[in-house]
Scaffold this motif. Structure first.
Motif: not given
Length: 312
Positions: A23, A27, A66-67, A70, A73, A79-80, A274, A277
């Motif tokens: 991640f 990013n 953000q982490y 993510w 989720s 997974w976006g 997304p 990752q």
């Protein structure tokens, strides 16, 4: 059960560490996802639009926020959404994954069909023309890149003979050339490994003890010797399967095969974070599970190996 429990804890710990590192690296890579999204929608990019998209994606939050968002989720299989297609990344990966599994299974089957009889015959006829031919075949196959083997097979079977399709998917015929390409490279390694394992098994003291009981030579070779020779092969099987999963990326691009390998190459080109990752963590989990299963299988086949040095 204690072994399985320890392995499960190690698996979860590794997956968490790997997902965190991936991640951060993804990013921190150059590029702006907001710009990628707007370009995919074919709109004129303004600074205000960029700021709005960044705010919507949470890119203005700290990297820790953000982490955690993510990770929460991701654990719920959210997974976006793909920046390019606006589809759920999880569904895109799951839709492409079966094609990659088919190629990998076909390659593994091809490698087994080629390597087991050739490697065994080379060991049983040590020093003969069969042995020399097998070693030459193994060295040649290992020296040639897989993509070059694929191009040769395309030229021969698709262009010259017209027997098989060169690109695309849709039928089982489309699997033959990619599977054969990967299988040949994998078989080259296993021919040498099976040969050396078979020769080592023939020298086992325990095998001589079994031979003294009056068991026929054929039964001795294929029941006891083959089992002993199988242990070193299984010990590296997990690594080979993991490498095979990575090797499908190149082969899918060469054959234009719409699998997970082609998907990740397109996603990297478009910086579709997304999908990148999700695929990265999924492949790490798959490789870890393969290694775990391989270790448990090895313990089941040769429970005394590494403790008493025996395989019978």
């Amino acid at each position: 059960m204690k072994i399985i429990g320890r392995q499960a804890v190690s698996f979860l710990l590794f997956l968490w560490i790997f997902s965190t590192i991936s991640f951060l690296l993804i990013n921190l890579a150059p590029g702006d996802p907001a710009s990628t999204i707007l370009r995919a929608e074919d709109v004129a990019v303004t600074q205000q639009q960029l700021n709005e998209v960044r705010q919507e994606l949470g890119m203005n939050d700290s990297i820790f926020e953000q982490y955690t968002a993510w990770l929460g989720s991701f654990l719920l299989f959210d997974w976006g959404t793909s920046y390019v297609t606006q589809e759920p990344a999880f569904m895109m990966i799951m839709r492409a994954l079966p094609a990659t599994i088919y190629i990998s299974a076909g390659a593994f089957l091809t490698a087994a069909v080629i390597a087991v009889p050739i490697g065994s015959a080379a060991a049983l006829h040590r020093g003969s023309w069969i042995d020399k031919s097998a070693r030459l075949l193994a060295v040649t196959g290992a020296s040639v890149p897989s993509f070059l083997i694929g191009l040769v097979l395309i030229q021969l079977f698709a262009v010259q003979l017209g027997w098989l399709p060169a690109i695309g998917a849709g039928t089982w015929w489309h699997l033959l050339l990619p599977s054969l390409t990967l299988g040949i490279g994998m078989a080259s390694f296993y021919i040498r490994l099976i040969r050396s394992s078979f020769l080592e098994a023939l020298e086992e003291p325990s095998l001589r003890a079994v031979s003294a009981r009056g068991i026929s030579e054929q039964k001795l070779r294929w029941k006891y010797t083959f089992r002993a020779a199988l242990v070193p092969v299984i010990s590296v099987l997990g690594v080979s399967i993991s490498s095979l999963i990575g090797g499908t990326v190149v082969i899918e691009v060469v054959f234009g095969y719409p699998g997970a390998g082609s998907l990740i190459v397109d996603s990297i080109t478009r910086r579709d974070i997304p999908v990148i990752q999700g695929y990265t963590v999924l492949m790490a989990a798959a490789v870890s599970l393969i290694q775990l299963s391989n270790d448990l299988l090895l313990r089941w086949i040769a429970p005394n190996r590494g403790t008493e040095g025996r395989v019978f």
